[in-house]
Design an enzyme around this catalytic site. Sequence first.
Site: not given
Ligand code: AMO
Length: 417
Positions: A196, A198, A204-205, A340, A343, A391
């Site tokens: 990602r 971001e 947390r990212h 979080e 999701s 996380r």
């Molecule tokens: P979401 O975008 O919430 O949902 O991602 C799911 C979980 O992945 C972790 N996460 C991350 N951890 C660290 N850095 C990041 N940049 C990052 N992005 C995500 C988090 C987050 O809760 N497709 C949906 C899931 C689904 O509905 O099945 C999804 O990707 O812990």
Amino acid sequence: MRICGWVIRRKTIGKIVILEISGDTSSKPHVIALKKEREPELFELARDLPVGTALCFEGELAPVQKSRRGVEYIAKEIKIYSRPLEPLPVDTIGKVPALLDTRIRYRYLLLRNPAEKAIFKIRESILRAAREYFIKNGFMEIQTPKIVAAGAEGGATLFPVKYFEYNAYLSQSPQLYKQMLMSSVPRVYEITPYFRAEKFDTPRHLNESWGIDAEIGFIESEEDVMNVLENLIAYIVDYIRKNNVEELEILGVELKPLTVPFKRITFKEAVDILSSEGVEIPEGEDLTEAAEKKLGEIMASKGYDIFFITRFPWEATGFYYMRNEDGTTRKFDLDYKGLELSSGGQREHRYEKLVEALRDKGLNPEGFKFYLEAFKYGMPPHGGFGLGVERLLVKLLGLSNVREAILFVRDRNRLIP
Ligand code: AMO
């Protein structure tokens, strides 16, 4: 018994040299005491052995275990394989704590430190336990492409890749593919990287993180999905409590078992709770990180460290979540102490409604044709989740940054090592 590893500490007390060796058979160091009178040659060899030396020794467990730091052996023979070319840039026994930046740069070396290694042994356990849980519950492990033509989690966080004459991206999530498979295999899981773009720099990212993804067909509602997720996490915690006693002790972590079901509150309830504490969430907007943290504190004060937030507003979700009549969706989040972790939710499985949802989100259904096709041939109601590995590890061990929970960090400022 032959044991191999690296010297992480050398201590001479009069006519005894004590070596602490970090190896792979236990998280605690192997300790050998070499006495000038008992083994004069080994004593001479060990006397000036620098920290960082790679060696193997032949030995047996000492009948009396006196060391509090490790497992003691009597050595019969030592073979040196490699000496460090220069003093180590970090302290591998952890007496001198390293800055996070240094820990990340020299992680490969710091894994000789039992505490650093313990974190990653527990990370391994999370994945082992997850696999075990899914196998026991009839899920099939899948692998989906990481070079993709369309993203499911929003265009802004896609990393472009040049793929011959096509424009492609690194996969943000297996979302589209795990859903497509619901037309033939109703219980799947994948352990997968998420890429990602971001731009923010937060604890947390990561730009390359790992997820445990699952998708389940023939469900009645998102409750069925939440049920799998909470049982999975409780299973992981039990597994670690059982299999990582030594690592938890090294880290000084007391991991309590989790009781299912986890608490559930709706998004609206979350907004009301926050509002009563003076934190206002504008209508249709997602919780900010600060609000999530605050909510975590309030819920913890009521005895709920871990809880679901359900029925997210449509405006704050991806296009693929099923909408309820009242403008909410069947999307949930799982939060643990203000962070979080996951999701998920029930998806829209009806072809026409899914096309409508894409349009409502300003996306062009043409770009998702390959995905939409899979909804034409008897797609059952389904749902799933993505659980962030780093996380989860951060929260279970009380770490403060996701960068502590992944071996090689990819973030806004790190592309090496
Ligand atoms: P979401 O975008 O919430 O949902 O991602 C799911 C979980 O992945 C972790 N996460 C991350 N951890 C660290 N850095 C990041 N940049 C990052 N992005 C995500 C988090 C987050 O809760 N497709 C949906 C899931 C689904 O509905 O099945 C999804 O990707 O812990």
